[in-house]
Design an enzyme around this catalytic site. Structure first.
Site: not given
Ligand code: PGA
Length: 280
Positions: A15-17, A113, A115, A193, A199, A239, A260-261
Site C-alpha cells: 500500500n503506497w498510500k 483502511h 486511515e 491491521e 506505521g 509495520s 505500507g512503508g
C-alpha cells in the site's frame, strides 16, 4: 521451525498510500524488475500460482503502474486502487468508481483502511456498501479491519473485529461461491491491521496475530459460511518488514501481508516477495 503448507497460497500486497508519483513509479518498476530477476530463479515458475503480488499506488499513478507492471512476470504484479465508491457514477467529488477503474484494467481495490476510517469518516456501513458493490462488479476486494490501542488495552479486540465483520461484510455467499467455482471474478480478502501497529514500528507478536486471525476466520464462517471462510485469505498488516515477515507468515492463519512503508523501496519489497516465495 516446521513450515506448514499454505492452503490459500501467499499474497504480498503493498500500500503506497500518498507516495510515489509518475517518475518514482517508473523507477520503482524498473528497479523491481532488475532485483526480482536476479533473485527469482526458474524454479519459481512452479510457484507462480501460489504467490500473488499486488501494489496499491495513489490514483494518479495507477495508469503508469498498470503500464509498467507487465515488465515483471516472475512474479507478476497486479495493480489495485486504494478506494472506490459504491455507485458506478454520479456527483461524488473526489471519489472514483468500479467502472472508471475497470477502464484502466484495475481489478483490485483496498477498502476500509484504518486511515480512511480515522481521517475520512469511513464507517462500517460505508465499508459494507463499497465492498458489496465492488464484489458484485467482480473486483478483488482487500477489506481492512483492526482495533485501536485503546480497544486492545481494554480487552475489546474481539468485540471490535466482530462488529467490523458483521457490519462491514455483506452476505455474499452465493456470489463468492459462484466466483470460486468458476475461478474468476470477485474475491474477498481480509486484512487484519491493528491500528496501533500501522506505521509505528510496533508489530503484533506472531501469537497475537495468529489469535486474531483465528478469531477472524471464525467470525467469517458465521458471516459467509464455513467453506468460504476457509478459502478466504487473511493478511496481516502493521509495520511488516523483511525482518519480521517470516515469523508472521509462519502462522497457519496468516495468508500474506499488507505492507505500507516497506513496500515503497524495491530492496525491502523484493525481500518481502522472496520471503513469500520461500513460504509457499
Ligand atoms: P505499515 O502500513 O506497513 O507502514 O505499518 C501498513 C498499512 O497501512 O497497510
Amino acid at each position: 521451525m516446521t513450515r506448514l503448507p499454505k492452503p490459500r497460497g501467499v499474497l504480498i500486497a503493498g500500500n503506497w498510500k500518498m507516495n510515489h508519483g509518475l517518475k518514482e513509479t517508473e523507477n520503482f518498476f524498473s528497479e523491481l524488475e532488475k532485483q526480482t530477476r536476479s533473485v527469482f530463479s526458474a524454479d519459481f515458475e512452479t510457484k507462480r500460482n501460489s504467490l500473488r503480488v499486488c501494489l496499491f499506488p495513489p490514483f494518479t499513478s495507477l495508469i503508469k503502474a498498470q503500464s509498467e507492471a507487465p515488465r515483471l512476470s516472475s512474479p507478476p504484479v497486479l495493480i489495485g486502487a486504494q478506494n472506490a465508491h459504491w455507485e458506478k457514477s454520479g456527483a461524488f467529488t473526489g471519489e472514483t468508481s468500479g467502472p472508471l477503474l475497470r477502464e484502466l484494467g484495475i481489478q483490485w481495490v483496498l477498502i476500509g483502511h484504518s486511515e480512511r476510517r480515522q481521517f475520512f469518516g469511513e464507517s462500517n456501513s460505508t465499508v459494507r456498501k463499497r465492498t458489496e458493490s465492488l464484489l458484485l462488479q467482480g473486483f478483488h476486494v482487500v477489506l481492512c479491519i483492526g482495533e485501536t490501542l485503546e480497544e486492545r488495552k481494554t480487552g475489546k479486540t474481539k468485540e471490535i473485529l466482530a462488529q467490523q465483520i458483521r457490519e462491514g461484510i455483506p452476505d455474499l455467499t452465493s456470489i463468492l461461491k459462484i466466483s470460486r467455482e468458476s475461478n474468476l471474478g470477485p474475491e474477498l480478502i481480509v486484512a487484519y491491521e491493528p491500528v496501533w501497529a500501522i506505521g509505528t514500528g510496533l508489530t503484533a507478536s506472531p501469537s497475537e496475530v495468529e489469535e486474531a486471525h483465528q478469531t477472524i476466520r471464525h467470525l467469517l464462517s458465521e458471516q459467509i459460511g464455513s467453506d468460504l471462510s476457509k478459502q478466504t485469505s487473511i493478511l496481516y498488516g502493521g509495520s511488516v518488514t523483511p525482518l519480521n515477515i517470516d515469523s508472521l507468515l509462519a502462522c497457519p492463519n496468516v495468508d500474506g501481508a499488507l505492507v505500507g512503508g516497506a513496500s515503497l523501496k524495491t530492496e525491502s519489497f523484493t525481500a518481502l516477495l522472496v520471503a513469500g516465495a520461500r513460504t509457499v
